[in-house]
Design an enzyme around this catalytic site. Structure first.
Site, PDB file in Angstrom:
ATOM      1  N   GLU A  32     -27.559  28.052  -4.532  1.00 26.20           N
ATOM      2  CA  GLU A  32     -28.411  26.977  -5.008  1.00 26.20           C
ATOM      3  C   GLU A  32     -29.258  26.556  -3.800  1.00 26.20           C
ATOM      4  O   GLU A  32     -28.695  26.223  -2.754  1.00 26.20           O
ATOM      5  CB  GLU A  32     -27.536  25.812  -5.483  1.00 26.20           C
ATOM      6  CG  GLU A  32     -28.298  24.828  -6.317  1.00 26.20           C
ATOM      7  CD  GLU A  32     -27.504  23.560  -6.614  1.00 26.20           C
ATOM      8  OE1 GLU A  32     -26.262  23.584  -6.554  1.00 26.20           O
ATOM      9  OE2 GLU A  32     -28.171  22.556  -6.901  1.00 26.20           O
ATOM     10  N   ARG A 259     -12.137  30.396  -1.528  1.00 29.79           N
ATOM     11  CA  ARG A 259     -13.181  30.046  -0.560  1.00 29.79           C
ATOM     12  C   ARG A 259     -12.699  30.353   0.842  1.00 29.79           C
ATOM     13  O   ARG A 259     -11.502  30.337   1.108  1.00 29.79           O
ATOM     14  CB  ARG A 259     -13.450  28.533  -0.581  1.00 29.79           C
ATOM     15  CG  ARG A 259     -13.941  27.969  -1.824  1.00 29.79           C
ATOM     16  CD  ARG A 259     -14.006  26.455  -1.700  1.00 29.79           C
ATOM     17  NE  ARG A 259     -15.219  26.030  -1.010  1.00 29.79           N
ATOM     18  CZ  ARG A 259     -16.402  25.911  -1.611  1.00 29.79           C
ATOM     19  NH1 ARG A 259     -16.521  26.182  -2.885  1.00 29.79           N
ATOM     20  NH2 ARG A 259     -17.441  25.520  -0.936  1.00 29.79           N
ATOM     21  N   LYS A 269     -22.066  21.543   1.653  1.00 31.55           N
ATOM     22  CA  LYS A 269     -23.455  21.243   2.015  1.00 31.55           C
ATOM     23  C   LYS A 269     -23.718  19.746   1.985  1.00 31.55           C
ATOM     24  O   LYS A 269     -24.463  19.223   2.806  1.00 31.55           O
ATOM     25  CB  LYS A 269     -24.416  21.949   1.054  1.00 31.55           C
ATOM     26  CG  LYS A 269     -24.623  23.407   1.383  1.00 31.55           C
ATOM     27  CD  LYS A 269     -25.588  24.051   0.408  1.00 31.55           C
ATOM     28  CE  LYS A 269     -24.855  24.561  -0.795  1.00 31.55           C
ATOM     29  NZ  LYS A 269     -25.699  25.288  -1.741  1.00 31.55           N
TER      30      LYS A 269
HETATM   31  P1  ATP Z   1     -20.931  24.001  -0.994  1.00 29.19           P
HETATM   32  O1  ATP Z   1     -19.807  23.533  -1.863  1.00 29.19           O
HETATM   33  O2  ATP Z   1     -20.541  24.379   0.368  1.00 29.19           O
HETATM   34  O3  ATP Z   1     -22.078  23.082  -0.996  1.00 29.19           O
HETATM   35  P2  ATP Z   1     -21.751  25.682  -3.090  1.00 29.19           P
HETATM   36  O4  ATP Z   1     -20.666  26.484  -3.681  1.00 29.19           O
HETATM   37  O5  ATP Z   1     -22.203  24.490  -3.819  1.00 29.19           O
HETATM   38  O6  ATP Z   1     -21.404  25.359  -1.594  1.00 29.19           O
HETATM   39  P3  ATP Z   1     -23.771  27.561  -3.721  1.00 29.19           P
HETATM   40  O7  ATP Z   1     -25.136  27.698  -3.176  1.00 29.19           O
HETATM   41  O8  ATP Z   1     -23.624  27.162  -5.138  1.00 29.19           O
HETATM   42  O9  ATP Z   1     -23.010  26.562  -2.781  1.00 29.19           O
HETATM   43  O10 ATP Z   1     -22.933  28.871  -3.422  1.00 29.19           O
HETATM   44  C1  ATP Z   1     -23.391  30.177  -3.606  1.00 29.19           C
HETATM   45  C2  ATP Z   1     -22.208  31.106  -3.701  1.00 29.19           C
HETATM   46  O11 ATP Z   1     -21.447  31.056  -2.502  1.00 29.19           O
HETATM   47  C3  ATP Z   1     -21.272  30.719  -4.824  1.00 29.19           C
HETATM   48  O12 ATP Z   1     -20.939  31.902  -5.534  1.00 29.19           O
HETATM   49  C4  ATP Z   1     -20.086  30.130  -4.138  1.00 29.19           C
HETATM   50  O13 ATP Z   1     -18.928  30.376  -4.870  1.00 29.19           O
HETATM   51  C5  ATP Z   1     -20.078  30.861  -2.793  1.00 29.19           C
HETATM   52  N1  ATP Z   1     -19.454  30.040  -1.755  1.00 29.19           N
HETATM   53  C6  ATP Z   1     -19.767  28.764  -1.405  1.00 29.19           C
HETATM   54  N2  ATP Z   1     -18.940  28.305  -0.457  1.00 29.19           N
HETATM   55  C7  ATP Z   1     -18.088  29.307  -0.164  1.00 29.19           C
HETATM   56  C8  ATP Z   1     -16.984  29.452   0.737  1.00 29.19           C
HETATM   57  N3  ATP Z   1     -16.594  28.462   1.548  1.00 29.19           N
HETATM   58  N4  ATP Z   1     -16.325  30.632   0.755  1.00 29.19           N
HETATM   59  C9  ATP Z   1     -16.709  31.632  -0.043  1.00 29.19           C
HETATM   60  N5  ATP Z   1     -17.727  31.572  -0.907  1.00 29.19           N
HETATM   61  C10 ATP Z   1     -18.411  30.430  -0.981  1.00 29.19           C
HETATM   62 MG    MG Z   2     -22.679  24.355  -5.766  1.00 29.11          MG
END
Ligand code: ATP
Ligand code: MG
Length: 550
Positions: A32, A259, A269
C-alpha cells in the site's frame, strides 16, 4: 542449492502434482503506497520474487492504492526504486486503482443480487452494532432496504450527491458470523479526495478488503501470499469471489506466513511515521530507520538484507529475529567489497624524532586483503603524524599491545616505532608523543627488519596531507529489545542514537564519491553520505565487531 522446501513451496509443489498448470503460476507483491518499505517487507518481496525465479513465473508489483487520504505517488516511486535496488524485476506494475471501474460494476452486481446494501447510518452507529467476538452483531435497520433504492443511492454516491459519512455500501453476509470480518463489512465509503492516479474521477473509494482479493483475481494471481494477520480475511475474500460472475475457475489461493519481527526495531508504518512526526528521526530514510531507504543511506548492501530475510526463513509461527544477525550479514558483505582506509577520530600528535624534517615518502597500502583485485594505494608518511589517543598509554600492563614508552609497535603499512617520551600540558594531559623509528623496518621491503614481529599494529594519518572528515555515528534507535510491547514507544527511544564527530583521514578519502563504502581500519564500515563545500560526511554503517554481544 539445497532441496529444502519451505511450506509455501510445498503447497505449490502439491498443487502442481494435483494438475495445476505450471504456466499458470503467478505471484505478486502488494504494497500500500502509504509509507516506505521496511525490512519486514523485504521478507515478503524476497519470498514472492524468489518463487518467481524458481518456477519461472511472473511476479507483479501491485499497489493496493485504495485510500487517497494516506497514499501518494512519492511513496509509489520510492517503493519501485527500493525493489530495483534489491535486484528484483517485476513482470508488470499494477494498481488496484486501475480496477475501480470493474469493482464498481461488481458492486452494482452484488446489490442487484441482494448481496450488498447501502447503509445510511453513521460510522459510530455501525460500530455499535458490530458485536464482540463472543456476542453476535445486530442487523442494520437498512439491511432490508429494497435493492432498487440501494442502487439509486449508490449511483448518487458515485455522482457526488451525498456528503462524506452519510452513506456506505456494505456487503450483506451475516451479523452473527463467528468471524467479525464477515459481519456485513463496509465495501465503499464516500471521500471527496483526489487520488494520485485517478484524480477527481471518484468520490467513493473501495475498502482494502473489497479491492485486494478482487485485484488478485483480476491479475490471475495463483498464490496470494500474505502475513498471518490476514488469515481471518481469507473467508471474506473467498465469499466476495464466490458471488461474482466469472469464467475463470482458478481462484487465487491465499496462504499466510509469519511476519518478520526484529529486536530493537518497530515495523509498523504507522508507528514509523509517528517517529518522523515527533521529530525523533529526520524522515523515512533516516539512517536509523528500519526502512530500505534508511538502510541504503546507512550503507547496508542489498545482499545483506536478502541473506538476512532468507536466513529468517518462511514459517507459520511468529518469532523475533536478533538484529545482530542483520549486522552480521552487513559485515560479511562489506568485508568483501570495501577498500580499507585509515581514519583517526580522537587524535594525538606523534613526532618521529629521528625522521628527517621536511621529508615525505610514499608507503604502499593494500586496499582489501580479502580481494587482491582491488589493488593498492599510496599513503604519505612523514615526521608528524596523528594516532588515536587511546592507542597510547604512558605506562601500561602486559595486555596493552599498543604504544607505550619504551615499547615497540608497527605503524600499519609503514615502520616500527618505539615510544620515547610524551609532552603534557599544564593539566597533565598528553598533547604529543615522541618516538623513534627503525629506518630498516619498512613494510613490504625485503629487509630482515621489515619481517620483525612486534606485538601491536596501530593506524595513523600524516598530518600535513590529511583531510578532515565529518562522521555521523549511529546506535540503535531503541533501548528495548521489543519496543512494540511498550505502551509508550517514545520512552524506549535511545536519545543518543546519533552523534556527529570529526576525524582526520588519509588523503585518499577525498576522491570518494557519494554512496561509496569503505572500511575505516580497526573501526568499522562507513558510507559517503554527501560531499558539500569541500567537506565530506560519512555515515557509520556498523562497527567491525558486534559491540552489543556480552
Ligand atoms: P505495516 O503493518 O508495517 O504498516 P502493512 O502490512 O500494512 O505494513 P503493506 O504495504 O500492506 O504494509 O504490505 C505489503 C505486503 O508486505 C503485505 O503482503 C504484507 O503482508 C507484507 N508485510 C508487511 N509487513 C511485513 C513483515 N513484517 N514481514 C513480512 N511481510 C510483511
Ligand atoms: Mg496494511
Amino acid at each position: 542449492m539445497s532441496n529444502y522446501k519451505n511450506f509455501i513451496e510445498q503447497i505449490i509443489e502439491e498443487d502442481l502434482n494435483n494438475g495445476f498448470k505450471r504456466n499458470e503460476l503467478c505471484f505478486r507483491f502488494p504494497p500500500e503506497p502509504n509509507g516506505y518499505l521496511h525490512i519486514g517487507h523485504v521478507k515478503a518481496i524476497a519470498l514472492n520474487f524468489e518463487l518467481g525465479k524458481k518456477y519461472n513465473a511472473p511476479v507483479n508489483l501491485r499497489f493496493d492504492d485504495t485510500n487517497p487520504v494516506k497514499e501518494n505517488s512519492h511513496f509509489v516511486e520510492e517503493i519501485k526504486k527500493n525493489i530495483k535496488w534489491l535486484g528484483y524485476k517485476w513482470s508488470k506494475v499494477c494498481y488496484a486503482s486501475d480496477y475501480f471501474g470493474q469493482l464498481y460494476e461488481w458492486a452494482q452486481y452484488l446489490i442487484l443480487n441482494d448481496k450488498a446494501f447501502v447503509d445510511s447510518q453513521t460510522s459510530e452507529q455501525i460500530a455499535l452494532q458490530k458485536g464482540t467476538p463472543t456476542n453476535p452483531g445486530v442487523n442494520s435497520p437498512y439491511r432490508n432496504r429494497p435493492r432498487e433504492e440501494s442502487i439509486r443511492l449508490f449511483t448518487e454516491m458515485r455522482e457526488g450527491k451525498h456528503k462524506e459519512g452519510s452513506h456506505v455500501l456494505r456487503a450483506k453476509i451475516k451479523m452473527s458470523s463467528q468471524n467479525m470480518l464477515m459481519r456485513d463489512p463496509v465495501m465503499y465509503r464516500i471521500l471527496f479526495k483526489d487520488h494520485h492516479r485517478t484524480g477527481s474521477n471518484w468520490c467513493i473509494y473501495p475498502m482494502y478488503d473489497w479491492a485486494h482479493g478482487e485485484s488478485d483475481f483480476i491479475e490471475k494471481i495463483s498464490h496470494s501470499l500474505c502475513t498471518l494477520e490476514f488469515k481471518p480475511h481469507r473467508d471474506l475474500y473467498e465469499w466476495f469471489l464466490q458471488q461474482l460472475p466469472k469464467e475463470n475457475k482458478n481462484l487465487p489461493k491465499q496462504r499466510e506466513f509469519a511476519r518478520l519481527n526484529m529486536t530493537y526495531t518497530i515495523m509498523s508504518k504507522r508507528k514509523l511515521f509517528h517517529l518522523i512526526d515527533k521529530k525523533i528521526v529526520s524522515s523515512w530514510d533516516d539512517p536509523r530507520m528500519p526502512t530500505i531507504s534508511g538502510m541504503i543511506k546507512r550503507g547496508y548492501p542489498p545482499n545483506a538484507l536478502i541473506n538476512f530475510v532468507k536466513k529468517a526463513g518462511v514459517a507459520k509461527r511468529e518469532n523475533t529475529i536478533d538484529a545482530s544477525l542483520l549486522e552480521f550479514y552487513v559485515r560479511e558483505e562489506l568485508n568483501k567489497i570495501c577498500p580499507r582506509v585509515m581514519v583517526v577520530t580522537n587524535e594525538i600528535k606523534l613526532v618521529i624524532t629521528n625522521y628527517p624534517e621536511g621529508k615525505q615518502e610514499k608507503v604502499e597500502a593494500i586496499n582489501n586483503p580479502e580481494d587482491e583485485s582491488q589493488g593498492t594505494r599510496e599513503m604519505v608518511f612523514s615526521k608528524y603524524l596523528y594516532i588515536e589517543r587511546e592507542d597510547f598509554r604512558e605506562t601500561a600492563n602486559r595486555k596493552f599491545f599498543r604504544l607505550t614508552i619504551g615499547k615497540e609497535v608497527r605503524l600499519k603499512n609503514a615502520y616500527i616505532i618505539k615510544g620515547e617520551k610524551c609532552v603534557k600540558n599544564k593539566n597533565g594531559e598528553v598533547i604529543e608523543v615522541q618516538c623513534t623509528y627503525d629506518p630498516k623496518s619498512k613494510s613490504g621491503s625485503n629487509s630482515e627488519e621489515s619481517k620483525r614481529k612486534v606485538k601491536g599494529t596501530i593506524h595513523w594519518v600524516d598530518i600535513k596531507s590529511s583531510a578532515k572528515v565529518i562522521i555521523n555515528e549511529y546506535e540503535r534507535l531503541f533501548l528495548n529489545e521489543k519496543p512494540e510491547e511498550n505502551e509508550d514507544l517514545i520512552k524506549c527511544i535511545n536519545t543518543s542514537s546519533k552523534k556527529t564527530i570529526v576525524g582526520k583521514s588519509e588523503k585518499y578519502v577525498s576522491s570518494l564519491k557519494k554512496g561509496q563504502k569503505v572500511q575505516f581500519q580497526r573501526k568499522g564500515y562507513y558510507i559517503v553520505d554527501n560531499k558539500k563545500n569541500g567537506n565530506i560526511t560519512f555515515n557509520k554503517t556498523v562497527s567491525l565487531r558486534d559491540g552489543w554481544r556480552k
